[in-house]
Motif scaffolding. Structure first.
Motif, PDB file in Angstrom:
ATOM      1  N   LEU A 139      59.607  54.470   6.550  1.00  0.00           N
ATOM      2  CA  LEU A 139      59.705  54.485   5.061  1.00  0.00           C
ATOM      3  C   LEU A 139      59.356  53.038   4.488  1.00  0.00           C
ATOM      4  N   LEU A 140      58.511  53.153   3.439  1.00  0.00           N
ATOM      5  CA  LEU A 140      57.746  52.038   3.033  1.00  0.00           C
ATOM      6  C   LEU A 140      58.496  51.656   1.677  1.00  0.00           C
ATOM      7  N   LEU A 141      59.398  50.448   1.804  1.00  0.00           N
ATOM      8  CA  LEU A 141      60.246  50.209   0.923  1.00  0.00           C
ATOM      9  C   LEU A 141      59.635  49.775  -0.526  1.00  0.00           C
ATOM     10  N   ASP A 142      58.554  49.387  -0.583  1.00  0.00           N
ATOM     11  CA  ASP A 142      58.050  48.974  -1.863  1.00  0.00           C
ATOM     12  C   ASP A 142      57.467  50.232  -2.592  1.00  0.00           C
ATOM     13  N   TYR A 143      57.125  51.221  -1.968  1.00  0.00           N
ATOM     14  CA  TYR A 143      56.554  52.595  -2.470  1.00  0.00           C
ATOM     15  C   TYR A 143      57.284  53.777  -2.384  1.00  0.00           C
ATOM     16  N   ASN A 144      58.759  53.552  -1.552  1.00  0.00           N
ATOM     17  CA  ASN A 144      59.474  54.836  -1.350  1.00  0.00           C
ATOM     18  C   ASN A 144      58.978  56.152  -0.897  1.00  0.00           C
ATOM     19  N   TYR A 145      57.776  56.015  -0.280  1.00  0.00           N
ATOM     20  CA  TYR A 145      57.569  57.369   0.602  1.00  0.00           C
ATOM     21  C   TYR A 145      57.226  56.692   1.856  1.00  0.00           C
ATOM     22  N   SER A 146      57.040  57.840   3.042  1.00  0.00           N
ATOM     23  CA  SER A 146      56.818  57.707   4.130  1.00  0.00           C
ATOM     24  C   SER A 146      55.583  57.558   4.713  1.00  0.00           C
ATOM     25  N   PHE A 193      49.617  54.589   8.660  1.00  0.00           N
ATOM     26  CA  PHE A 193      49.029  55.754   8.210  1.00  0.00           C
ATOM     27  C   PHE A 193      49.617  56.386   7.017  1.00  0.00           C
ATOM     28  N   VAL A 194      49.142  56.190   5.567  1.00  0.00           N
ATOM     29  CA  VAL A 194      49.843  56.879   4.674  1.00  0.00           C
ATOM     30  C   VAL A 194      49.173  57.695   3.716  1.00  0.00           C
ATOM     31  N   ASN A 195      49.232  58.561   3.447  1.00  0.00           N
ATOM     32  CA  ASN A 195      48.460  59.792   2.432  1.00  0.00           C
ATOM     33  C   ASN A 195      46.694  59.670   2.845  1.00  0.00           C
ATOM     34  N   VAL A 234      51.238  46.392   6.154  1.00  0.00           N
ATOM     35  CA  VAL A 234      52.509  46.007   5.621  1.00  0.00           C
ATOM     36  C   VAL A 234      53.520  45.172   6.931  1.00  0.00           C
ATOM     37  N   ASN A 235      53.978  44.024   6.137  1.00  0.00           N
ATOM     38  CA  ASN A 235      55.059  43.481   6.818  1.00  0.00           C
ATOM     39  C   ASN A 235      56.125  44.300   7.418  1.00  0.00           C
ATOM     40  N   GLU A 261      62.687  55.680  10.123  1.00  0.00           N
ATOM     41  CA  GLU A 261      63.108  56.891   9.555  1.00  0.00           C
ATOM     42  C   GLU A 261      63.308  57.903  10.946  1.00  0.00           C
ATOM     43  N   ILE A 262      62.239  57.978  11.813  1.00  0.00           N
ATOM     44  CA  ILE A 262      62.431  58.763  12.990  1.00  0.00           C
ATOM     45  C   ILE A 262      61.427  58.158  14.123  1.00  0.00           C
ATOM     46  N   LYS A 263      61.928  57.815  15.287  1.00  0.00           N
ATOM     47  CA  LYS A 263      61.166  57.262  16.236  1.00  0.00           C
ATOM     48  C   LYS A 263      60.229  58.397  16.997  1.00  0.00           C
ATOM     49  N   ALA A 264      59.183  57.967  17.389  1.00  0.00           N
ATOM     50  CA  ALA A 264      58.020  58.859  17.658  1.00  0.00           C
ATOM     51  C   ALA A 264      58.562  59.707  18.912  1.00  0.00           C
ATOM     52  N   SER A 265      59.480  58.895  19.536  1.00  0.00           N
ATOM     53  CA  SER A 265      59.783  59.735  20.825  1.00  0.00           C
ATOM     54  C   SER A 265      60.681  60.917  20.502  1.00  0.00           C
ATOM     55  N   ASN A 266      61.105  60.889  19.196  1.00  0.00           N
ATOM     56  CA  ASN A 266      61.948  62.084  18.578  1.00  0.00           C
ATOM     57  C   ASN A 266      61.339  63.001  17.857  1.00  0.00           C
TER      58      ASN A 266
END
Length: 635
Positions: free
Chosen positions: A547-554, A570-572, A578-579, A586-591
């Motif tokens: 989750l990108l905290l500044d934009y509030n989307y994943s 990778f977004v949209n 991003v720092n 939110e979810i690990k890649a392994s999951n």
């Protein structure tokens, strides 16, 4: 004179005050046209006029200027060939009477006011025309005594009207007419004598219908019995109007014959009204006539800004003798700008022949030009535009200035980086100095103060302030630069002496302390905190959903953390850098993906689109990449 200086120094506000002392529109019109004069001889004459007017007012409480009419528009009417009306002729009568009064008043004032008294010798006496108007016009009406013919016509009118009223009275008293009459009185309608008749009986009464009532119930009729007399009255009224017009035309012609001398009187009366308005203003402020010169020397003794109210601190000021440029320093809101405005406005007033509030011994120089650069609306938001506008103004001033110019600059060089602004200000001041200008400037820059201290024809001055209460005293002290008010204020506010001494040292030597903080003063993380931080730190992997905290989307992690603690996300259908502190797992890649899943397929479409886009814009890097792929395929 420069319009910007006129506006900034509030010269027109003083003119409005002068107009309030005028007694006629003639004087007010002259004050509207009043401007500062640079001719020494004219300024001397203007000041002498005001001083002589003041001499008269100090002895006589009344100057007979009241009642004088503004006859400008009536003169224009005459010159266009038009005939004046009765009230307009009365205005000329009032004007002629006023001219006679002021001439008689001024003619024996040679001792008090030799110049003003001499002006009265040019006033022409129009007593004969005044008497002619007064004989012919009474109460805004041509009097019967204006001519024998008018008197005869009006006598016949009176006789005819009496006959008409007599016949109408008989009509009202006749019993046979009573049933026709609505009301028993004689009514005058449209200049004709009528009887109110009931509308239902209008055909039973012989005569002419003149008018009907609003409701239509009454008809105002002129009975046939007075028809002949009414026609005679109409002819007589016409003869009366013609005779009145001839009398008005004759009086207008008499005035036209003397119009040149009347205009001279008008100009003299306007001058007297303006001069005495200046004298009344001088008396109201206890004004003085300062000495004047044409070589740039200004000395103000206990002078005050004429628009300030309340307990105003008087100004003592000097420039143009031992130094030609004065640099004023002092605290904000300490009165520096007021000094500039006082100096500029008093100079404009004196060049207009207006007295100033101060003490004897004050002296004002007469300048060809006065320029000001006073910014009243400075702010951090528009600092650049403020600086640009100041520079534009100074550039224009530099092109127009000469050796007989007064320059007033507020916070010169401000609005930009201090060292650069100070250097630029010094260079500008130096240029104006070598042009021969008299310059007064305010500043906060210490570099300008130091330059002024070293230059033999520059001088420093400071606005004083109370070091105990930190309040400005609004008093100018020439010959010393302002102390560091910031240091004094900081000391009063409790800043430690060690810090203030170091600041003063930096001001003098410009040598700074770059030593690093001691290790003992730096708080380090404890062992437990370090372990906790390690536990809390997550190493993001490619493919993780975050989750990108500044934009509030994943988005999806595209490249893992680099040496700067940044990740590519990778977004949209786009890649953002991003720092790691600005994202949250939110979810690990392994999951998210099956084991051995090729994560590159997620971003394949993006890579292809990016490559296509780079090729279209002619990216050399993209072309090399394609060439490399081709070689790899065929070799």
């Amino acid at each position: 004179m420069n319009n910007n200086a006129i506006e900034k120094l509030q010269y027109n506000e003083i003119k409005e005050m002068l107009k309030s002392f005028c007694v006629s529109g003639l004087g007010k019109n002259l004050i509207d046209k009043l401007t500062p004069e640079s001719n020494m001889k004219i300024v001397k004459t203007r000041l002498q006029e005001t001083s002589e007017g003041r001499n008269i007012l100090d002895i006589y409480s009344y100057v007979p200027l009241e009642g004088i009419s503004n006859i400008n528009k009536f003169i224009e009417k005459i010159e266009k060939g038009m005939v004046l009306e009765c009230d307009e002729l009365n205005s000329f009568s009032d004007f002629f009477r006023g001219c006679t009064k002021i001439k008689q008043f001024m003619i024996n004032k040679e001792d008090l006011a030799p110049l003003l008294s001499s002006y009265s010798n040019s006033i022409v006496d129009f007593k004969s025309i005044e008497d002619e108007i007064n004989l012919s016009i009474k109460g805004n009406r041509v009097d019967s005594s204006a001519s024998k013919e008018l008197k005869r016509i009006r006598r016949l009118i009176d006789v005819t009207e009496e006959k008409i009223e007599e016949k109408l009275s008989k009509f009202l008293k006749n019993d046979s007419n009573k049933k026709y009459i609505q009301e028993f009185f004689i009514s005058k309608r449209n200049g004709r004598y009528t009887i109110p008749i009931k509308s239902s009986y209008k055909n039973f009464v012989e005569g002419s219908i003149v008018e009907s009532s609003s409701k239509g119930t009454t008809i105002f009729m002129e009975p046939k019995a007075i028809g002949k007399l009414s026609q005679e009255l109409i002819v007589l009224k016409s003869d009366e109007a013609i005779e009145e017009y001839q009398i008005l035309a004759t009086l207008t012609g008499i005035i036209l014959e003397k119009i040149k001398d009347i205009k001279i009187n008008k100009e003299l009366i306007a001058q007297y009204d303006m001069i005495f308005s200046k004298a009344k203003y001088s008396k109201s402020i206890k004004g003085i006539e300062p000495k004047i010169n044409n070589y740039g020397y200004i000395k103000l003794i206990k002078c005050k800004h004429p628009l300030l109210r309340g307990n105003v601190v008087p100004l003592d000021f000097e420039v143009g003798d031992n130094y030609r440029t004065l640099i004023i320093t002092g605290p904000n809101a300490g009165g520096k700008t007021v000094v500039l405005k006082t100096l500029g406005l008093l100079t404009l007033l004196v060049q207009s022949g207006i007295h100033i509030e101060g003490e004897k011994g004050s002296e004002i120089a007469i300048f060809d030009k006065i320029f000001v650069d006073i910014g009243d609306d400075q702010s951090l938001e528009n600092a650049l535009s403020t600086f640009s506008s100041h520079m534009k103004n100074l550039s224009a001033i530099m092109k127009e200035s000469n050796r007989n110019t007064l320059l007033l600059f507020d916070e010169i060089g401000s609005g930009t980086e201090p060292s650069e602004g100070a250097a630029l200000a010094i260079s500008i001041l130096e240029e104006f100095y070598h042009m021969g200008c008299i310059t007064v400037a305010t500043t906060h820059y210490g570099e300008i103060k130091r330059f002024s201290e070293k230059h033999s024809d520059f001088e420093n001055a400071a606005m004083k302030f109370n070091k105990e209460t930190l309040e400005p005293l609004y008093k100018l002290v020439i010959g010393k630069a302002g102390n560091s008010n910031a240091i004094w204020i900081s000391r009063k506010m409790g800043i430690s002496e060690k810090v203030l001494e170091r600041a003063q040292n930096y001001m003098k030597k410009r040598e700074y302390n770059f030593n690093l903080v001691k290790e003992s003063k730096v708080k380090k993380a404890s062992f437990d905190e370090q372990e906790t931080n390690k536990e809390n730190f997550y190493e993001y992997k490619k493919g993780d959903k975050v989750l990108l905290l500044d934009y509030n989307y994943s988005g999806i992690v595209y490249e893992e953390i680099d040496e700067n603690n940044n990740l590519k996300i990778f977004v949209n259908n786009d890649i953002l850098e991003v720092n790691y502190k600005r994202i949250k797992l939110e979810i690990k890649a392994s999951n998210l993906y099956p084991e051995d899943y090729d994560l590159n397929t997620i971003f394949q479409e993006y890579k292809e689109r990016k490559l296509e886009k780079d090729i279209k814009r002619g990216s050399k890097k993209a072309l090399k990449k394609i060439q490399k792929e081709i070689k790899k395929h065929y070799i």
